[in-house]
Scaffold this motif. Structure first.
Motif, short mmCIF file in Angstrom:
data_model
loop_
_atom_site.label_atom_id
_atom_site.label_comp_id
_atom_site.label_asym_id
_atom_site.label_seq_id
_atom_site.Cartn_x
_atom_site.Cartn_y
_atom_site.Cartn_z
N ASP A 346 -25.32 49.17 58.05
CA ASP A 346 -26.58 49.25 58.91
C ASP A 346 -26.36 48.61 60.26
N GLY A 347 -25.35 48.95 60.97
CA GLY A 347 -25.17 48.21 62.25
C GLY A 347 -24.88 46.70 62.30
N GLN A 348 -24.86 46.28 61.07
CA GLN A 348 -24.55 44.71 61.22
C GLN A 348 -22.95 44.57 60.56
N TYR A 349 -22.42 43.72 61.32
CA TYR A 349 -20.92 43.28 61.08
C TYR A 349 -21.29 41.80 60.11
N LEU A 350 -20.48 41.91 59.09
CA LEU A 350 -20.48 40.47 58.38
C LEU A 350 -19.06 40.25 58.16
N ILE A 351 -18.47 39.04 58.54
CA ILE A 351 -17.18 38.74 58.44
C ILE A 351 -17.14 37.43 58.09
N GLN A 352 -16.31 37.32 56.76
CA GLN A 352 -15.93 36.22 56.00
C GLN A 352 -14.71 35.62 56.71
N THR A 353 -14.55 34.42 56.67
CA THR A 353 -13.36 34.00 57.63
C THR A 353 -13.15 32.49 57.38
N HIS A 354 -11.91 31.90 57.58
CA HIS A 354 -11.46 30.51 57.41
C HIS A 354 -11.45 29.89 58.90
N SER A 355 -12.17 30.66 59.83
CA SER A 355 -11.98 29.99 61.25
C SER A 355 -13.10 28.58 61.40
N GLN A 356 -12.35 27.93 62.29
CA GLN A 356 -12.88 26.54 62.30
C GLN A 356 -13.96 26.51 63.63
N SER A 357 -14.23 27.60 64.14
CA SER A 357 -15.05 28.11 65.31
C SER A 357 -15.99 29.26 65.16
N VAL A 358 -16.83 29.45 64.00
CA VAL A 358 -17.46 30.53 63.44
C VAL A 358 -18.51 30.93 64.80
N PHE A 359 -18.83 30.09 65.28
CA PHE A 359 -20.01 30.40 66.38
C PHE A 359 -19.56 31.10 67.59
N ASP A 360 -18.42 30.51 68.14
CA ASP A 360 -17.76 30.82 69.27
C ASP A 360 -16.93 32.34 68.87
N THR A 361 -16.66 32.17 67.95
CA THR A 361 -15.86 33.48 67.46
C THR A 361 -16.59 34.65 67.08
N ALA A 362 -17.60 34.46 66.52
CA ALA A 362 -18.62 35.52 66.50
C ALA A 362 -19.01 35.87 67.81
N GLY A 363 -19.39 35.29 68.78
CA GLY A 363 -19.47 35.73 70.45
C GLY A 363 -18.62 36.42 70.70
N ALA A 364 -17.20 35.92 70.60
CA ALA A 364 -16.04 36.73 71.19
C ALA A 364 -15.74 37.88 70.45
N ILE A 365 -16.12 37.88 69.28
CA ILE A 365 -15.99 39.21 68.18
C ILE A 365 -16.96 40.25 68.83
N ALA A 366 -18.06 39.72 69.07
CA ALA A 366 -19.27 40.91 69.62
C ALA A 366 -18.85 41.45 71.01
N GLU A 367 -18.20 40.52 71.62
CA GLU A 367 -17.92 40.75 73.27
C GLU A 367 -16.65 41.77 72.91
N MET A 368 -15.77 41.56 72.02
CA MET A 368 -14.83 42.63 71.71
C MET A 368 -15.16 44.02 71.15
N LEU A 369 -16.37 43.95 70.39
CA LEU A 369 -16.85 45.15 69.83
C LEU A 369 -17.73 45.92 70.56
N ARG A 370 -18.18 45.13 71.68
CA ARG A 370 -19.36 45.52 72.74
C ARG A 370 -20.58 45.98 72.14
#
Length: 739
Positions: A346-370
């Motif tokens: 439904d247009g929403q991305y849900l990513i399960q990850t072992h990242s230490q920086s989920v907030f910054d990485t979420a923003g970077a992924i949104a930028e990558m996906l445009r």
């Protein structure tokens, strides 16, 4: 595992929790948020962002920090349980969910207790005060006469009101004021006691809590074919042959990003191996090797950044000593290769990850996906082993790209061992030159310290720092690296000596060029800087004919530093004769010059025949301010010592012709269980003192103590890490030949 998808909506629908947000007059709580709120509470002062009390009486703690094996969630529950007066077993934790938890940026820098521990303590104290005030009104008893027992407010006459009853289905929508006073140390029930870790039972029993083990219903399996060297361009591959393989759902190419999605994992593995066989790449020449990297560092254009310049007129030195120390590129060496699970629905991305920086990485992924940032949600799941910026964020970005290709079904991407070894960001190589002008007694009059290093942090605050984003047909360019400022610093972390020398000069030679991908490895530059400083302190002590302990104490003006060092020396038996054929060495530092104090003393034996260094025992002492969980602190120090010994005895990334040579554990060995020495840790607890942060405190003192012990055992001074048998044997031969 369904609980991992917990959201505010699902929490309310399940009846399992009611967000604290009821309307009371501001007069009950003061006049608004204080400017002096501690830690992360200042950025997120809303109390219902931190705590929820369920209709069934359960209490949920929310935090943006994540569990990496450091025991942070256990420590936070201890703090919350004490301040709220609830049994620790009644607390549940949601952590690192960008859709639910407070935005606390990354879990890095030994800052979780400093930033989050203080925030949780104050927020819990304020929630407790609000609930007691409510009980005072309901029971018509002055609040000062009420007490709390296990989440129940009790009046002197025995009347009781539970937290859940007091809320009555309402929620608190209030901000912290900073007016509530946390409990004094003597009234705490859990803090300062070794509480069992809440994350360990599942790990010991083999429960599938790691993202590497996560298998949601309907999941597809994916593999990405990584570029064989930095900047390589994909020219061609046999797509038709791979598409026809059993179970293959889709082959995805976007520029040099090449991946396959299949129904089963074995099918995805077979397909990516077929892609690897047929893929043709354009690669770029490089003459960098692990041997030439230090000449490369010195030859690069650099920005000179003076970080300390102190001059005290006085005595002129009578002698100058100089030494150069080197640290190679090193891997994180995560036991479990990076993985992630992505779902586009439904247009929403849900990513399960072992990242230490989920907030910054979420923003970077949104930028990558445009796509807008609100369309990308990251949820932390524990990963199998890593402190620092490994491939977790890249795997999360992989999962997002792959989920976009197959909407409606979860897609799990798992890196291969060779991918993890060859494509993760390494810890930066460094070269350090130290000079000291001394007087006739050997005391330091002038101290000059220069270091050369590439960046130590390229965490994905932008898409260009995500590996797959750089590979796309419309690639994102890696942003210019930045140097971390004081007081934490990056390459120059702990470059400032803790010792009081009259004249000091410390300069960073900052190199932006990155011949290989680099980023944050546990403790950043502190590992190499403390190695250099504390090795040189032993060399200076030897020059003056002084005992290494006594020599350090001459220049330590901080009484807590001196106490920590003396405690380790006493526990080790520094004044006692050493066993025949063995050497001992010490080192000391205060991490970042503002976190935990840590001393390490090591006893070793050096084989004259093979060059093998055998570490027999290690004694460490640590002052980290107030201790929440003593066993947790010991585990952090012990784990840091073991990892640092592995780096210092074995680990060095090798390069040829632009490629990393280390594809497996056979190529890049790490310390084995049989090589782990006996470790004893002394704790200096200071109840009521500020939390100092302990997670990386032992990384730096360990290599220096090791080098000093090797010198004591064999009379060879090793200044280039790691101390492999080959390097030790070479030094022994040089010594025997008189060179």
């Amino acid at each position: 595992m369904d609980a991992i998808a917990l959201s505010r909506r699902s929490l309310l629908k399940s009846g399992g929790g009611i967000a604290l947000s009821f309307c009371l007059p501001w007069s009950a709580f003061g006049q608004g948020a204080s400017d002096s709120l501690p830690g992360s509470l200042k950025a997120t002062p809303s109390l219902d962002a931190w705590f929820r009390i369920g209709a069934d009486g359960t209490i949920t703690l929310l935090t943006g920090k994540v569990e990496l094996g450091q025991g942070v969630l256990t420590a936070l529950t201890q703090i919350a349980a004490d301040e709220l007066d609830v049994p620790i077993g009644r607390l549940t934790v949601i952590s690192g969910d960008t859709g639910v938890t407070p935005k606390e940026l990354s879990t890095v820098g030994s800052l979780s207790m400093t930033l989050t521990g203080t925030a949780v303590r104050q927020a819990a104290a304020e929630v407790r005060q609000i609930l007691v005030d409510l009980a005072s009104t309901q029971l018509k008893v002055d609040a000062a006469r009420l007490r709390v027992e296990d989440a129940v407010v009790v009046a002197p006459d025995g009347r009781r009101a539970s937290y859940a009853e007091l809320l009555g289905g309402r929620a608190i929508a209030r901000k912290a004021t900073g007016h509530a006073k946390p409990k004094p140390a003597e009234h705490r029930r859990y803090i300062g006691r070794s509480t069992p870790r809440i994350d360990l039972p599942a790990k010991v029993s083999g429960a599938p809590i790691f993202v590497q083990d996560y298998r949601p219903a309907g999941m597809l399996h994916a593999r990405v074919l990584r570029r064989p060297s930095q900047g390589a361009e994909l020219l061609s591959f046999d797509e038709q042959a791979v598409t026809a393989m059993p179970g293959v759902v889709k082959v995805i190419r976007d520029g040099s990003f090449l991946a396959v999605i299949a129904e089963r994992e074995d099918q995805a593995i077979a397909a990516v191996e077929a892609l690897e066989q047929s893929a043709k790449w354009r690669e770029f020449a490089s003459d960098l090797t692990e041997v030439t990297v230090y000449d490369w560092l010195r030859a690069q254009p650099s920005k000179e950044i003076p970080i300390l310049a102190k001059s005290t007129p006085g005595e002129t030195p009578t002698k100058e000593l100089k030494a150069v120390y080197r640290r190679p590129f090193q891997m994180h060496g995560s036991i479990g290769p990076s993985a992630a699970v992505g779902l586009l629905q439904d247009g929403q991305y849900l990513i399960q990850t072992h990242s230490q920086s989920v907030f910054d990485t979420a923003g970077a992924i949104a930028e990558m996906l445009r796509v807008p940032a609100e369309q990308v949600r990251l949820q932390h799941m524990q990963g199998s082993g890593c402190y620092g910026h490994n491939g977790a964020d890249d795997a999360a970005a992989d999962a997002a790209l792959l989920a976009r290709a197959i909407p409606g079904r979860p897609v799990r991407v798992q890196w291969r061992r060779k991918d993890e070894h060859m494509c993760e960001p390494y810890g930066s190589a460094m070269e350090i030159e130290v000079r000291a002008g001394v007087d006739v007694k050997g005391d330091v009059i002038e101290w000059k310290y220069d270091l050369w290093s590439t960046p130590h942090s390229t965490r994905p605050d932008e898409a260009g720092n995500l590996l797959p984003a750089r590979s796309l047909a419309k690639p994102f360019v890696a942003p210019a690296p930045f140097i971390l400022p004081a007081p934490s610093y990056g390459p120059d972390r702990n470059a400032l000596p803790i010792y009081d020398f009259p004249t000091q000069s410390v300069t960073t030679h900052w190199i932006e060029a990155m011949p290989v991908r680099v980023s944050s490895l546990r403790s950043l530059g502190a590992y190499a800087n403390i190695f250099a400083i504390e090795s040189f302190m032993d060399e200076l002590a030897m020059n003056s004919g002084a005992d290494p302990l006594e020599y350090r104490l001459r220049f330590l003006k901080d009484p807590r530093a001196a106490e920590t060092l003396n405690r380790a020396a006493t526990a080790f038996g520094w004044s006692q004769p050493r066993p025949h054929g063995r050497g001992r060495g010490m080192a000391f530092a205060r991490y970042k010059n503002l976190a935990a104090y840590c001393a390490v003393i090591i006893e070793v034996e050096v084989s004259q025949a093979t060059g093998e260094v055998r570490v027999h025992r290690v004694v460490s002492s640590v002052d980290t301010g107030e201790i929440i969980n003593p066993e947790g602190v010991k585990s952090q120090i012990e784990g840091g010592i073991i990892q640092s010994l592995s780096w210092s005895l074995k680990e060095e990334v090798r390069f040829r012709d632009g490629r990393t040579l280390d594809e497996s554990w056979a190529d890049y060995p790490i310390l084995t269980f049989a090589e782990i020495p006996a470790i004893h840790v002394e704790l200096l607890d200071r109840p009521g003192a500020p939390f100092l942060g302990v997670g990386e405190a032992s990384q730096g003192p360990t290599p220096a103590a090791l080098a000093n012990a090797i010198f004591d055992a064999s009379d060879i001074r090793l200044r280039t890490l790691p101390f492999t048998p080959q390097r030790v044997s070479f030094a022994l031969r040089e010594k025997a030949s008189g060179k």
